[in-house]
Design an enzyme around this catalytic site. Sequence first.
Site, PDB file in Angstrom:
ATOM      1  N   SER A  11      -0.980  -2.468   7.145  1.00 59.90           N
ATOM      2  CA  SER A  11      -1.470  -1.808   8.390  1.00 59.90           C
ATOM      3  C   SER A  11      -2.553  -1.099   8.626  1.00 59.90           C
ATOM      4  O   SER A  11      -3.057  -0.794   9.627  1.00 59.90           O
ATOM      5  CB  SER A  11      -0.113  -0.800   8.610  1.00 59.90           C
ATOM      6  N   CYS A  73       1.640  -4.092   1.766  1.00 61.53           N
ATOM      7  CA  CYS A  73       2.366  -3.238   2.569  1.00 61.53           C
ATOM      8  C   CYS A  73       3.730  -2.925   2.351  1.00 61.53           C
ATOM      9  O   CYS A  73       4.548  -4.342   2.600  1.00 61.53           O
ATOM     10  CB  CYS A  73       1.968  -3.325   4.080  1.00 61.53           C
ATOM     11  N   CYS A 183       4.739   3.286  -0.508  1.00 60.25           N
ATOM     12  CA  CYS A 183       4.082   2.915   0.659  1.00 60.25           C
ATOM     13  C   CYS A 183       2.481   2.839  -0.092  1.00 60.25           C
ATOM     14  O   CYS A 183       2.015   3.734  -1.097  1.00 60.25           O
ATOM     15  CB  CYS A 183       3.797   4.144   1.491  1.00 60.25           C
TER      16      CYS A 183
HETATM   17  N1  DGL Z   1       0.959   0.878   3.885  1.00 62.13           N
HETATM   18  C1  DGL Z   1       2.028   0.686   4.507  1.00 62.13           C
HETATM   19  C2  DGL Z   1       3.416   0.801   3.528  1.00 62.13           C
HETATM   20  O1  DGL Z   1       2.907   0.395   2.188  1.00 62.13           O
HETATM   21  C3  DGL Z   1       2.388   0.794   5.859  1.00 62.13           C
HETATM   22  C4  DGL Z   1       2.354   2.236   6.334  1.00 62.13           C
HETATM   23  C5  DGL Z   1       2.209   2.312   7.773  1.00 62.13           C
HETATM   24  O2  DGL Z   1       1.604   1.561   8.429  1.00 62.13           O
HETATM   25  O3  DGL Z   1       3.265   3.123   8.082  1.00 62.13           O
HETATM   26  O4  DGL Z   1       4.268   0.845   3.855  1.00 62.13           O
END
Ligand code: DGL
Length: 262
Positions: A11, A73, A183
């Site tokens: 993202s 992600c 995350c």
């Molecule tokens: N970096 C992402 C993850 O691992 C998403 C973070 C987001 O856009 O809320 O969940």
Amino acid sequence: MQTNPIGVFDSGVGGISIWKEIISLLPKENTIYLADSKNAPYGQKSKQEIMDLSVKNTELLLKKGCKIIVVACNTATTNAISYLRKKYDVPFIGIEPAIKPAALKTKTKSIGILATKGTLNSELFATTSEKFSEDIKIFEQIGEGLVPLIETGKIHTATMENLLKKYLKSLTKHQIDYLVLGCSHYPFLIPQIKKIINKNVTIIDSGEAVARQTKAILSKNNLLNTTKNIGKHQLFSNLDATIISQFIATEKASCKIDFLDF
Ligand code: DGL
């Protein structure tokens, strides 16, 4: 096909923490990274929205000839990877909160997970945590607001520190000895997290495991790049490419960082 790039998307800039592990383990591989920062955070979106964005990113990476896609992600993996695997022939590697290693190692029988709402509410996360919650207690905390701060380069700010203190307190009050970062943005916060939590809480993320899995699947499909050259990397942001540069240091020489409207 072997010299074709590995496609990675997130993202935003969070997946760069995974991308770094991949290029360190597989230095000959070419890569293309998509930071969908225009649509960040994914964590507050509906499953359908996350699936649509994941399809959009995948289609672009496939158009650019990627031989494998790493969904760097947790939110996109837990909400969309099974759909992507059904829709496309290319292999997909996903990232999920590392509950298993934490659950196997915990001595206090309590672990904490810091992740997005989208990840914590997903079916895939529920299935995995259910598997382990017979023997241990799993405490969850949504890291609301952390991703937008990282995306705007506001890591070392009082706002970030206050949010982290609040979220970590809600987990550490339960005597956890493992903190799982669910995350891909959060590994960039490890130095600050370490200043807040007790030394006997071990922090784990899934970056290295994802890189190892990427190597294993490339090898299994005879897709490893066997060239003698060092890999080249293209990183695209659809919002502000200069943010990407802030997260890339030693790797810069082999990287081309650009804005792309996708
Ligand atoms: N970096 C992402 C993850 O691992 C998403 C973070 C987001 O856009 O809320 O969940």
